[in-house]
Design a protein around this motif. Structure first.
Motif, short mmCIF file in Angstrom:
data_model
loop_
_atom_site.label_atom_id
_atom_site.label_comp_id
_atom_site.label_asym_id
_atom_site.label_seq_id
_atom_site.Cartn_x
_atom_site.Cartn_y
_atom_site.Cartn_z
N ARG A 123 -26.74 -44.03 136.22
CA ARG A 123 -26.09 -42.96 137.00
C ARG A 123 -26.73 -41.60 136.72
O ARG A 123 -26.85 -40.78 137.60
CB ARG A 123 -24.60 -42.91 136.68
CG ARG A 123 -23.85 -44.14 137.16
CD ARG A 123 -22.38 -44.04 136.77
NE ARG A 123 -21.76 -42.85 137.34
CZ ARG A 123 -20.52 -42.46 137.05
NH1 ARG A 123 -19.80 -43.15 136.16
NH2 ARG A 123 -20.02 -41.38 137.61
N GLU A 124 -27.17 -41.38 135.46
CA GLU A 124 -27.80 -40.11 135.14
C GLU A 124 -28.67 -40.24 133.90
O GLU A 124 -28.50 -41.13 133.08
CB GLU A 124 -26.75 -39.01 134.95
CG GLU A 124 -25.80 -39.24 133.78
CD GLU A 124 -24.78 -38.13 133.62
OE1 GLU A 124 -24.51 -37.76 132.46
OE2 GLU A 124 -24.25 -37.63 134.64
N ARG A 163 -29.04 -36.64 138.10
CA ARG A 163 -27.94 -37.54 138.48
C ARG A 163 -28.32 -38.29 139.75
O ARG A 163 -28.90 -37.73 140.68
CB ARG A 163 -26.67 -36.73 138.68
CG ARG A 163 -25.42 -37.55 138.90
CD ARG A 163 -24.19 -36.67 138.89
NE ARG A 163 -23.93 -36.14 137.56
CZ ARG A 163 -23.25 -35.02 137.32
NH1 ARG A 163 -22.80 -34.30 138.33
NH2 ARG A 163 -23.04 -34.63 136.08
N ARG A 164 -27.98 -39.58 139.79
CA ARG A 164 -28.35 -40.43 140.93
C ARG A 164 -27.78 -39.90 142.24
O ARG A 164 -28.42 -39.96 143.29
CB ARG A 164 -27.83 -41.86 140.67
CG ARG A 164 -27.84 -42.80 141.86
CD ARG A 164 -29.25 -43.14 142.31
NE ARG A 164 -29.25 -44.04 143.44
CZ ARG A 164 -29.12 -43.64 144.70
NH1 ARG A 164 -28.98 -42.36 144.98
NH2 ARG A 164 -29.16 -44.52 145.68
N SER A 165 -26.56 -39.34 142.24
CA SER A 165 -25.89 -38.89 143.47
C SER A 165 -26.28 -37.48 143.89
O SER A 165 -25.84 -36.99 144.94
CB SER A 165 -24.38 -38.94 143.28
OG SER A 165 -23.99 -38.12 142.19
#
Length: 697
Positions: free
Chosen positions: A660-661, A630-632
């Protein structure tokens, strides 16, 4: 081996608790406080050490006194006479005697013990004239050889008629104050323009317990007779001269006025005098006064009033006060208590001496040459005078003609009137004055300063009004149960503060017991104040000053209290079912607990190729082998089974698109935040930190 409490040992050896704790610590005996216990086998060692210390102190004292000039004192001289021979004030002599545990007025006839104490204090060898040598030096410089040395004799002064005391003066121990007193005397003169200022004293207590009557006696006026029904109708500020010292007294109509200033950040009071009637004991307003004084953080001196009444029980009052944390000094506590009879003036001088002693401990100072500033005590609109404000100067000297600014009002001072009704041209530190010339009525509790021009004052008022509007629009809901967690993050041990009001005493006791049982080591409940009856303005102001919420059971706030609560941002929670209240409080306490942090692994990817992109740097070409990336998420780089680097992703791409993922089985491009040193074969592990709410169960 049997044990003995430190405070019992202190009593046995005639020492204060503080002195005994210091002595035992100095001997290497491990104790925490005067409540600790030690083996009785250590007592002989303590006694021996104490005897040696006393012998050494006596020897040094005798050697010192022998070097002092001899001053002859006539038989029958009073304490004030002896002080006069040394060129000192009577108040200084009384204070010196207090430090040695003797609470005696200045008119007391001097004896050998008094002469010894005052001689040590004033560095004089006082002797009675009948015992003085034929030639006794009275000056610091040696007398010429062969000349007779004149001795100074004090004529006895007839003591003024005094009302008979009902009991001997209490010899309250104040030796524990001596260390601080010596420290102050030994200071270097590095305070610049700082000078001692009079203490500002607030008188508090239950209605009809004698607050104003006590002040009436102190001020030698008849305030009570002028007021409707004998009840104080406004805040009065007055200066009192006693033994060459000045004290400033505030007489409040209610504790909400006292705390409203505290809630606005105005710390005016230096000492709080709690008046309790010996024939009535602790009452709801007494408890309220104690809580308000504690919230303000000021020392409390208790005046046990009406001891002249047959039904008076001062010891019962002391016992009741001990239950609220005010333990008398004579019982080993820190609270000074003086028995008085305000109407007869009995022991009032003792109370004033105690107030001066507490004030001296605080070392109250101010700079009279600094820019003037202080606090508005009360304000009103007078038909003849216009806006009028009573202010107390706390720093500098206020002059007639100064331009004053309070935050919500300003004006050029046309006149200043002191507490005796006289026009004055200036007011120094701790002086209360009534100020005329304001353009509008300021708010009690506001700070005031002086400005150089009227233009500057108008600009500041405009700015203040703008900031006030901004504050009103964005008033933080800090004191709600739902948001207490964030507010309490800065505290070591989270604490939920509550002002508790119920309809009847039985409900109050049940609620109090239930709430206190909910306290834990992780988060506690502090009932700042509790009482029976409607929620009043005083309750709201106390909650505001203490950062508390108000919990009410089968009661309602009056209209003024509701309005003030909205303005101050104080939350009032009302309940009719006890379980609803307990559930809400429990939820609030759980919200105040720091959440438990837990790591959750999302997935892994393997670096299979490295791409070099101009102006961007290296990109890791990866294939997701487990879970997802996941990007975050946070990531760690694993090389040969060892964590090589930990950080965050700066980008996550699927081909050329930012995503995002990416799930297992797919390829992706990764770039890392401020890290380029990765290799083919490295494993990227993505994870996140989860916050799990703790439970009190």
């Amino acid at each position: 081996m049997s044990k003995i409490r430190v405070y019992d040992l202190a009593k046995k050896l005639g020492k204060s608790n503080t002195e005994m704790v210091e002595l035992l610590t100095g001997l290497g005996i491990s104790i925490k406080s005067h409540m600790s216990s030690i083996d009785e086998g250590l007592v002989p060692m303590v006694e021996e050490s104490l005897n040696k210390a006393q012998e050494e102190a006596s020897r040094q004292e005798i050697e010192a006194i022998s070097t002092y000039p001899t001053v002859a004192v006539k038989d029958g001289a009073s304490v004030s006479d002896v002080a006069a021979l040394a060129g000192e004030k009577a108040g200084s002599a009384v204070k010196a005697l207090m430090m040695e545990g003797l609470m005696l007025p200045a008119t007391t006839r001097a004896d050998e013990k008094i002469l010894q104490i005052l001689g040590k204090t004033f560095k004089k060898n006082f002797v009675f004239a009948s015992e003085a040598p034929a030639q006794a030096p009275t000056k610091e410089e040696p007398a010429p050889a062969g000349d007779a040395v004149e001795t100074v004799e004090a004529e006895p002064v007839e003591a003024p008629a005094q009302q008979p005391r009902e009991e001997a003066p209490k010899q309250v121990s104040h030796k524990k104050l001596k260390a601080k007193d010596k420290k102050k005397k030994g200071r270097q003169d590095g305070d610049g323009e700082l000078q001692p200022r009079p203490p500002i004293i607030t008188v508090m207590g239950h209605v009809d317990h004698g607050k104003t009557t006590l002040l009436d006696n102190i001020r030698k006026t008849h305030v009570t007779e002028k007021e409707a029904g004998g009840i104080t109708q406004h805040i009065g500020a007055s200066r009192v001269e006693y033994n060459g010292n000045t004290l400033v007294f505030l007489d409040t109509p209610g504790h909400e006025a006292f705390t409203s200033m505290r809630a606005r950040g105005a710390q005016v009071t230096d000492i709080a005098v709690l008046v309790v009637a010996a024939d009535d004991g602790i009452k709801p307003q007494t408890v309220e006064a104690i809580n308000h004084a504690k919230a303000a953080g000021v020392p409390i001196v208790v005046a046990v009033n009406k001891i002249d009444k047959p039904e008076a029980k001062p010891e019962r009052v002391r016992q009741q006060l001990s239950d609220y944390g005010l333990v008398p000094e004579e019982w080993g506590g820190d609270t000074i208590m003086v028995d008085v009879a305000a109407k007869k003036g009995l022991h009032v001088d003792d109370l004033l001496e105690m107030l001066l002693l507490v004030a001296e401990m605080q070392e109250l100072k101010a700079n009279p040459k600094a820019p003037p500033s202080g606090t508005v005590i009360e304000a009103n609109l007078d038909k003849g005078k216009g806006p009028v404000a009573t202010v107390i100067v706390q720093e500098g000297t206020l002059h007639r003609g100064d331009i004053i600014h309070t935050g919500s009002a300003w004006g050029k001072i046309r006149a200043m009137i002191d507490d005796k009704g006289r026009n004055v041209n200036e007011a120094g530190p701790s002086m209360p004055v009534e100020v005329l010339g304001l353009e509008s009525v300021p708010q009690p509790g506001e700070k005031f300063t002086t400005l150089s021009s009227e233009r500057e004052a108008r600009e500041l008022i405009s700015q203040s009004e703008f900031e006030r509007r901004e504050t009103d629009q964005s008033k933080a809901k800090r004191l709600t149960l739902e948001e207490l967690y964030e507010k309490m993050q800065t505290e070591e041990i989270p604490q939920l503060r509550i002002v508790l009001k119920t309809d009847v005493q039985g409900s109050l006791e049940a609620f109090h017991s239930s709430l206190m049982k909910m306290s834990t080591d992780a988060v506690s409940i502090n009932i700042v104040h509790e009482g029976v009856g409607r929620i009043s303005e005083s309750d709201v102001m106390l909650a505001s000053a203490s950062n508390a919420i108000i919990v009410g059971f089968n009661v309602r706030p009056d209209s003024n209290a509701k309005k003030i609560a909205e303005n101050e941002g104080v939350q009032i929670r009302l309940y009719q079912v006890i379980y609803d209240m307990l559930d809400d409080v429990k939820a609030a306490m759980e919200g105040m607990l720091a959440p438990e942090l837990r790591e959750h692994t999302l997935g892994q990817a393997e670096i299979r190729e490295i791409f070099r992109v101009p102006k961007v740097g290296n990109i890791a070409g990866c294939r997701v082998t487990e879970g997802l990336i996941r990007r975050s998420a946070k990531v760690r780089l694993i090389r040969d089974g060892v964590v090589f680097w930990s950080g965050e992703l700066s980008s996550l791409k699927h081909f050329k698109d930012d995503v995002r993922e990416i799930k297992a089985g797919n390829e992706c491009g990764l770039s890392f935040e401020k890290f380029q040193d990765f290799r083919v074969g490295d494993v990227v592990e993505a994870y996140e930190i989860l916050k799990e709410k703790k439970s009190l169960d």
